[in-house]
Design a protein around this motif. Structure first.
Motif, PDB file in Angstrom:
ATOM      1  N   SER A 176     -28.496 -47.510  73.607  1.00 43.45           N
ATOM      2  CA  SER A 176     -29.779 -46.832  73.754  1.00 43.45           C
ATOM      3  C   SER A 176     -30.409 -46.758  72.378  1.00 43.45           C
ATOM      4  CB  SER A 176     -29.598 -45.425  74.317  1.00 43.45           C
ATOM      5  OG  SER A 176     -30.842 -44.763  74.351  1.00 43.45           O
ATOM      6  N   TYR A 177     -31.731 -46.817  72.343  1.00 45.35           N
ATOM      7  CA  TYR A 177     -32.420 -46.616  71.069  1.00 45.35           C
ATOM      8  C   TYR A 177     -32.377 -45.147  70.662  1.00 45.35           C
ATOM      9  CZ  TYR A 177     -34.068 -51.413  71.452  1.00 45.35           C
ATOM     10  OH  TYR A 177     -34.130 -52.784  71.548  1.00 45.35           O
ATOM     11  N   SER A 178     -31.996 -44.272  71.592  1.00 45.43           N
ATOM     12  CA  SER A 178     -31.893 -42.845  71.332  1.00 45.43           C
ATOM     13  C   SER A 178     -30.449 -42.479  70.973  1.00 45.43           C
ATOM     14  CB  SER A 178     -32.323 -42.063  72.584  1.00 45.43           C
ATOM     15  OG  SER A 178     -31.857 -40.729  72.525  1.00 45.43           O
ATOM     16  N   GLN A 179     -30.271 -41.925  69.798  1.00 45.24           N
ATOM     17  CA  GLN A 179     -28.943 -41.486  69.352  1.00 45.24           C
ATOM     18  C   GLN A 179     -28.396 -40.410  70.293  1.00 45.24           C
ATOM     19  OE1 GLN A 179     -27.415 -42.842  66.618  1.00 45.24           O
ATOM     20  NE2 GLN A 179     -25.577 -41.678  66.987  1.00 45.24           N
ATOM     21  N   ARG A 180     -29.261 -39.531  70.746  1.00 42.52           N
ATOM     22  CA  ARG A 180     -28.847 -38.465  71.654  1.00 42.52           C
ATOM     23  C   ARG A 180     -28.268 -39.044  72.943  1.00 42.52           C
ATOM     24  NH1 ARG A 180     -30.821 -36.169  75.987  1.00 42.52           N
ATOM     25  NH2 ARG A 180     -30.270 -34.046  76.501  1.00 42.52           N
ATOM     26  N   LYS A 181     -28.934 -40.052  73.514  1.00 50.19           N
ATOM     27  CA  LYS A 181     -28.447 -40.657  74.752  1.00 50.19           C
ATOM     28  C   LYS A 181     -27.113 -41.356  74.532  1.00 50.19           C
ATOM     29  CE  LYS A 181     -32.786 -41.142  77.203  1.00 50.19           C
ATOM     30  NZ  LYS A 181     -33.800 -42.041  77.761  1.00 50.19           N
ATOM     31  N   GLN A 182     -26.927 -41.950  73.356  1.00 47.88           N
ATOM     32  CA  GLN A 182     -25.639 -42.572  73.060  1.00 47.88           C
ATOM     33  C   GLN A 182     -24.528 -41.527  73.065  1.00 47.88           C
ATOM     34  OE1 GLN A 182     -25.485 -44.980  69.528  1.00 47.88           O
ATOM     35  NE2 GLN A 182     -27.355 -46.077  70.068  1.00 47.88           N
ATOM     36  N   LEU A 183     -24.832 -40.332  72.572  1.00 46.54           N
ATOM     37  CA  LEU A 183     -23.821 -39.280  72.493  1.00 46.54           C
ATOM     38  C   LEU A 183     -23.471 -38.693  73.859  1.00 46.54           C
ATOM     39  CD1 LEU A 183     -25.038 -37.375  69.306  1.00 46.54           C
ATOM     40  CD2 LEU A 183     -22.959 -38.738  69.540  1.00 46.54           C
ATOM     41  N   ILE A 184     -24.474 -38.566  74.750  1.00 41.24           N
ATOM     42  CA  ILE A 184     -24.215 -37.867  76.009  1.00 41.24           C
ATOM     43  C   ILE A 184     -23.753 -38.778  77.143  1.00 41.24           C
ATOM     44  CG2 ILE A 184     -25.791 -35.976  75.455  1.00 41.24           C
ATOM     45  CD1 ILE A 184     -27.806 -37.227  77.402  1.00 41.24           C
ATOM     46  N   ASN A 185     -24.014 -40.068  77.044  1.00 37.22           N
ATOM     47  CA  ASN A 185     -23.611 -40.981  78.119  1.00 37.22           C
ATOM     48  C   ASN A 185     -22.108 -41.269  78.070  1.00 37.22           C
ATOM     49  OD1 ASN A 185     -25.922 -41.772  79.780  1.00 37.22           O
ATOM     50  ND2 ASN A 185     -26.773 -42.536  77.860  1.00 37.22           N
ATOM     51  N   HIS A 186     -21.587 -41.710  79.212  1.00 36.84           N
ATOM     52  CA  HIS A 186     -20.184 -42.132  79.290  1.00 36.84           C
ATOM     53  C   HIS A 186     -19.911 -43.208  78.238  1.00 36.84           C
ATOM     54  CE1 HIS A 186     -20.561 -40.172  83.153  1.00 36.84           C
ATOM     55  NE2 HIS A 186     -19.280 -40.343  83.399  1.00 36.84           N
ATOM     56  N   LYS A 187     -18.661 -43.286  77.822  1.00 39.16           N
ATOM     57  CA  LYS A 187     -18.231 -44.318  76.878  1.00 39.16           C
ATOM     58  C   LYS A 187     -17.173 -45.186  77.557  1.00 39.16           C
ATOM     59  CE  LYS A 187     -19.329 -41.502  72.870  1.00 39.16           C
ATOM     60  NZ  LYS A 187     -20.573 -41.215  73.478  1.00 39.16           N
ATOM     61  N   LYS A 188     -17.073 -46.429  77.110  1.00 39.96           N
ATOM     62  CA  LYS A 188     -15.996 -47.291  77.592  1.00 39.96           C
ATOM     63  C   LYS A 188     -14.848 -47.187  76.600  1.00 39.96           C
ATOM     64  CE  LYS A 188     -16.841 -51.187  79.827  1.00 39.96           C
ATOM     65  NZ  LYS A 188     -17.338 -52.549  80.148  1.00 39.96           N
ATOM     66  N   VAL A 189     -13.638 -47.078  77.127  1.00 36.89           N
ATOM     67  CA  VAL A 189     -12.475 -46.891  76.266  1.00 36.89           C
ATOM     68  C   VAL A 189     -11.682 -48.191  76.170  1.00 36.89           C
ATOM     69  CG1 VAL A 189     -11.031 -46.001  78.153  1.00 36.89           C
ATOM     70  CG2 VAL A 189     -10.452 -45.445  75.789  1.00 36.89           C
ATOM     71  N   TYR A 190     -11.239 -48.492  74.937  1.00 34.41           N
ATOM     72  CA  TYR A 190     -10.407 -49.664  74.677  1.00 34.41           C
ATOM     73  C   TYR A 190      -9.247 -49.241  73.786  1.00 34.41           C
ATOM     74  CZ  TYR A 190     -14.353 -52.224  76.520  1.00 34.41           C
ATOM     75  OH  TYR A 190     -15.354 -52.677  77.345  1.00 34.41           O
ATOM     76  N   SER A 191      -8.104 -49.858  74.008  1.00 30.73           N
ATOM     77  CA  SER A 191      -6.910 -49.565  73.219  1.00 30.73           C
ATOM     78  C   SER A 191      -6.807 -50.536  72.045  1.00 30.73           C
ATOM     79  CB  SER A 191      -5.662 -49.704  74.101  1.00 30.73           C
ATOM     80  OG  SER A 191      -4.502 -49.590  73.312  1.00 30.73           O
ATOM     81  N   ILE A 192      -6.240 -50.054  70.960  1.00 28.79           N
ATOM     82  CA  ILE A 192      -6.034 -50.891  69.779  1.00 28.79           C
ATOM     83  C   ILE A 192      -4.982 -51.967  70.038  1.00 28.79           C
ATOM     84  CG2 ILE A 192      -4.268 -49.371  68.805  1.00 28.79           C
ATOM     85  CD1 ILE A 192      -6.874 -51.237  66.723  1.00 28.79           C
TER      86      ILE A 192
END
Length: 195
Positions: A63-79
């Motif tokens: 998102s161009y919005s930093q706020r939306k990046q913070l509140i939306n779901h995230k995809k998780v990946y393992s190292i």
């Protein structure tokens, strides 16, 4: 000990949950309920501890919005996909999700700024460097008649959104090309991407 975590049981439960759900969307609020942790802020702190310890990466929605990046779901990946194999409590083989994790690690070695794109459909990776957008990448262990339109659809949508004329669909062994309205999707097996 490093972070003064007292509820070790919840942190372990969260870690096993994340290992069992690599390449999936996660949110602090949902996991708070599932794992019965008292506060969403605690889950988010645990996310940062696990990321700072180089166990997981949490990829935000573009998102161009930093706020939306913070509140939306995230995809998780393992190292480490070996850690996933050893610790996952999933009852299926999850080849597709583990393969996506492997492709993520390939790109993460070269780029720090990676997002996923999701409007009507999803594109797995939107990759930037200091100069701007580098690549749009979709991952599918094996394309077939059942998933082809879904896999291409997410890429077509992202390509139009960013006005990027080429994109990559990474598979385990397949190779092909798809063109539509001046946009080109190159289907590449992972070994050609990594080579």
């Amino acid at each position: 000990m490093r972070y003064g975590v007292r509820d070790i049981k919840s942190l372990k439960s969260l870690s096993v949950y994340l290992m069992s759900n690599v390449s999936k969307l996660v949110s602090g609020n949902n996991l708070r309920k599932v794992l019965e942790i008292k506060a969403t802020s605690t889950v988010m702190e645990y996310f940062s501890y696990l990321e700072d310890s180089w166990l997981f990466f949490f990829v935000p929605k573009f998102s161009y919005s930093q706020r939306k990046q913070l509140i939306n779901h995230k995809k998780v990946y393992s190292i480490d996909t070996g850690l996933v194999s050893a610790n996952s409590r999933s009852f299926s083989e999850d080849h597709g999700r583990r393969f996506e994790n492997m492709v993520f690690l390939h790109y993460r070695r070269r780029y720090q700024e990676i997002y996923y794109f999701s409007e009507k459909q999803e594109c797995d990776f939107v990759i930037f460097d200091r100069r701007g957008l580098v690549e749009l990448v979709q991952v599918c262990y094996e394309i077939n008649a059942d998933n082809l339109q879904r896999e291409l659809g997410g890429l077509w949508e992202a390509m139009r959104f960013f006005d990027k004329r080429t994109a990559i669909l990474v598979t385990a062994t397949q190779e092909d090309e798809f063109e539509e309205d001046g946009f080109l999707i190159m289907v590449l097996p992972f070994h050609k991407l990594a080579g």
